[in-house]
Design a protein around this motif. Structure first.
Motif, PDB file in Angstrom:
ATOM      1  N   THR A 175       0.805  -1.234   0.000  1.00 42.89           N
ATOM      2  CA  THR A 175       0.000   0.000   0.000  1.00 42.89           C
ATOM      3  C   THR A 175       0.834   1.277   0.000  1.00 42.89           C
ATOM      4  O   THR A 175       0.280   2.369   0.128  1.00 42.89           O
ATOM      5  N   LYS A 190      -4.556   4.260   1.662  1.00 40.03           N
ATOM      6  CA  LYS A 190      -3.894   5.055   2.700  1.00 40.03           C
ATOM      7  C   LYS A 190      -4.299   4.611   4.110  1.00 40.03           C
ATOM      8  O   LYS A 190      -3.495   4.675   5.041  1.00 40.03           O
ATOM      9  N   ASN A 200      -2.526   1.411   4.906  1.00 39.64           N
ATOM     10  CA  ASN A 200      -1.113   1.725   5.071  1.00 39.64           C
ATOM     11  C   ASN A 200      -0.829   2.283   6.463  1.00 39.64           C
ATOM     12  O   ASN A 200       0.130   1.876   7.123  1.00 39.64           O
ATOM     13  N   LYS A 201      -1.700   3.193   6.913  1.00 40.62           N
ATOM     14  CA  LYS A 201      -1.502   3.789   8.238  1.00 40.62           C
ATOM     15  C   LYS A 201      -1.681   2.754   9.343  1.00 40.62           C
ATOM     16  O   LYS A 201      -0.875   2.683  10.279  1.00 40.62           O
TER      17      LYS A 201
END
Length: 217
Positions: A122, A129, A132-133
């Protein structure tokens, strides 16, 4: 009569234009047809792949959620999603589920591997996003518990270098404090304190800030 003559002139001009540019016009037409065909076929293939990935993910999730999960089947399903449908949302959510499952069962080594895989998938501009976080913060927590502070910081510093949510600022402060970077740690704690809404979290942050003050003294 003049109108007929003018219409004939226009028609002749069009024929002349077509005759002179026939090859170019045919090439443009063929290109347009090919582009349209590409998008139609690609759209159908994407739908087909998503349908196939959905079936594999459903089986994977059912096994993962069962009272007596078969880990070979779970790994088989996950690997199938990653190898064949790696860019799909199903593969990414499967990785997130498996990593979280492993963490909840104290299999932190396997959990970290899957969170790191999700980060890698990602990280691109088109990557999810949110996933990914979540993956970066979760991986940072595991790395922090393993005292791998540089790696942990590398996971979250892209968020903590600017305004983000309170927990990430607090986690970054914890990591920096372990690296003896008290000024930077204090700055992260202060940002976390500003963003937390509940009194319990604010109190914990206040205690951490007070402890830094004691260390400085």
């Amino acid at each position: 009569m003049n109108n007929v003559y003018e219409n004939n002139m226009k028609t002749n001009s069009l024929f002349t234009f077509f005759a002179k540019n026939k090859k170019i016009l045919i090439s443009i037409l063929i290109t347009l047809i090919l582009v349209i065909c590409y998008f139609v076929i690609n759209n159908q293939l994407t739908k087909k792949k998503n349908a196939e990935a959905s079936i594999i993910y459903t089986s994977f999730l059912e096994e993962l959620s069962s009272d007596d999960p078969d880990f070979d089947l779970i790994d088989q399903g996950l690997n199938s999603l990653l190898e064949t449908y790696g860019s799909s949302g199903y593969a990414q959510i499967a990785l997130l589920n498996k990593a979280s499952f492993d963490a909840n069962n104290n299999n932190f080594e396997e959990s970290l591997k899957n969170f790191q895989k999700l980060v890698s998938i990602t990280d691109s501009a088109k990557g999810n996003k949110i996933y990914n976080k979540i993956a970066r913060v979760s991986a940072a927590r595991i790395l922090f518990s393993e005292k791998k502070y540089d790696e942990a910081l590398n996971m979250v510093e892209k968020f903590s270098s600017k305004s983000t949510n309170a927990y990430i600022h607090e986690l970054t402060g914890d990591i920096l404090l372990k690296q003896s970077k008290t000024d930077l740690s204090l700055a992260q704690y202060e940002m976390a304190s500003e963003k937390y809404n509940d009194e319990v979290s604010k109190t914990i942050i206040s205690m951490k800030i007070a402890n830094i003050g004691k260390q400085v003294e």
